[in-house]
Design an enzyme around this catalytic site. Structure first.
Site, mmCIF file in Angstrom:
data_model
loop_
_atom_site.group_PDB
_atom_site.id
_atom_site.type_symbol
_atom_site.label_atom_id
_atom_site.label_comp_id
_atom_site.label_asym_id
_atom_site.label_seq_id
_atom_site.Cartn_x
_atom_site.Cartn_y
_atom_site.Cartn_z
ATOM 1 N N CYS A 47 0.845 -1.195 0.000
ATOM 2 C CA CYS A 47 0.000 0.000 0.000
ATOM 3 C C CYS A 47 0.880 1.245 0.000
ATOM 4 O O CYS A 47 1.924 1.286 0.643
ATOM 5 C CB CYS A 47 -0.964 0.006 1.190
ATOM 6 S SG CYS A 47 -0.293 0.660 2.722
ATOM 7 N N HIS A 71 0.266 4.097 1.203
ATOM 8 C CA HIS A 71 0.146 4.958 2.381
ATOM 9 C C HIS A 71 1.095 4.554 3.499
ATOM 10 O O HIS A 71 1.535 5.398 4.269
ATOM 11 C CB HIS A 71 -1.301 4.941 2.907
ATOM 12 C CG HIS A 71 -2.280 5.451 1.905
ATOM 13 N ND1 HIS A 71 -3.494 4.851 1.670
ATOM 14 C CD2 HIS A 71 -2.201 6.489 1.042
ATOM 15 C CE1 HIS A 71 -4.130 5.510 0.717
ATOM 16 N NE2 HIS A 71 -3.367 6.500 0.316
ATOM 17 N N HIS A 72 1.379 3.267 3.618
ATOM 18 C CA HIS A 72 2.212 2.785 4.718
ATOM 19 C C HIS A 72 3.381 1.912 4.259
ATOM 20 O O HIS A 72 4.193 1.490 5.065
ATOM 21 C CB HIS A 72 1.361 1.974 5.704
ATOM 22 C CG HIS A 72 0.158 2.693 6.216
ATOM 23 N ND1 HIS A 72 -1.081 2.588 5.631
ATOM 24 C CD2 HIS A 72 0.026 3.573 7.246
ATOM 25 C CE1 HIS A 72 -1.945 3.355 6.287
ATOM 26 N NE2 HIS A 72 -1.298 3.961 7.264
ATOM 27 N N GLN A 84 -5.728 -0.118 -3.609
ATOM 28 C CA GLN A 84 -6.468 -1.218 -4.232
ATOM 29 C C GLN A 84 -7.378 -0.745 -5.364
ATOM 30 O O GLN A 84 -7.535 -1.416 -6.379
ATOM 31 C CB GLN A 84 -7.263 -1.956 -3.153
ATOM 32 C CG GLN A 84 -7.918 -3.231 -3.669
ATOM 33 C CD GLN A 84 -8.686 -3.955 -2.595
ATOM 34 O OE1 GLN A 84 -8.317 -3.907 -1.421
ATOM 35 N NE2 GLN A 84 -9.756 -4.631 -2.979
HETATM 36 ZN ZN LIG Z 1 -1.982 1.322 4.164
#
Ligand SMILES: [Zn+2]
Length: 209
Positions: free
Chosen positions: A93, A95-96, A134
């Site tokens: 992902c 974001h992380h 996703q």
């Molecule tokens: Zn994430």
């Protein structure tokens, strides 16, 4: 027939290799920032291992869907739905930079051409091996099959578990997510869409890792 092309993004293709030296330095910094001892036995080779792992897990930027397909388009008169389901994938992902993984299901209705069976998982891997969300992964798989094959329609459903939700905080019920992209006949015809959704829900095992 309506072809939905909203939110379509250019696919980024990189012609440079991943800079493993910089990933090694960054990993060394993270280890030190945590307060760990980067020289202890177990961690000594970790920066190099992380750099190699990232180079593999993020190798999708150097690939191009057109080269993946190359030579594996076959002329057919078949015009019934082609479904490839339960294709396993692993991604990170954006974001992380934590893993999310699951299954993708793909269907299309050929318009004169089909694609070699092994190519759809290769296209999914190409997009999964990038920093992703996703929704975009789902969309990019659908858009590239639409562009390369020009079928009567493409459908993609992606089910995934997000470790960033599973490992952090308390919102564990949010960890599982389903996204879909429906183009052409799958968008315009409820019956076509339903045929695909019925097929992929038949005998579906729960997502578990
Ligand atoms: Zn994430």
């Amino acid at each position: 027939m309506s072809e939905d092309t909203t939110n379509k993004e250019e696919i980024f293709i990189s012609n440079t290799e991943i800079d493993q030296e910089r990933i090694r330095e960054a990993t060394q910094n993270i280890i030190e920032a945590i307060g760990e001892n980067p020289n202890r036995q177990g961690l000594r080779n970790t920066p190099a291992r992380v750099a190699r792992a990232y180079a593999e897990l993020l190798s999708g930027y150097q690939e191009d869907p057109k080269t993946i397909i190359n030579g594996a388009l076959f002329e057919v008169t078949y015009d019934e739905m082609v479904i490839v389901r339960d294709i396993e994938f692993y991604s990170l992902c954006e974001h992380h930079i934590l893993p999310f993984m699951g299954r993708a299901h793909v269907a299309y209705i050929p318009r004169g051409h089909v694609i070699g069976l092994s190519k759809i998982p290769r296209i999914i891997d190409m997009f999964a091996r990038r920093l992703q969300v996703q929704e975009r992964l789902t969309r990019q798989i659908a858009d590239s099959i639409q562009e390369l094959l020009l079928p009567h329609g493409v459908a993609v459903v992606v089910e995934a578990l997000h470790t960033c939700s599973m490992m952090r905080g308390v919102k564990k019920h949010d960890a599982r997510m389903t996204t879909s992209a429906m183009l052409g006949a799958f968008r315009s015809s409820l019956a076509t869409r339903q045929e695909f959704l019925d097929n992929i829900s038949r005998g579906a095992a729960p997502l578990r890792f």
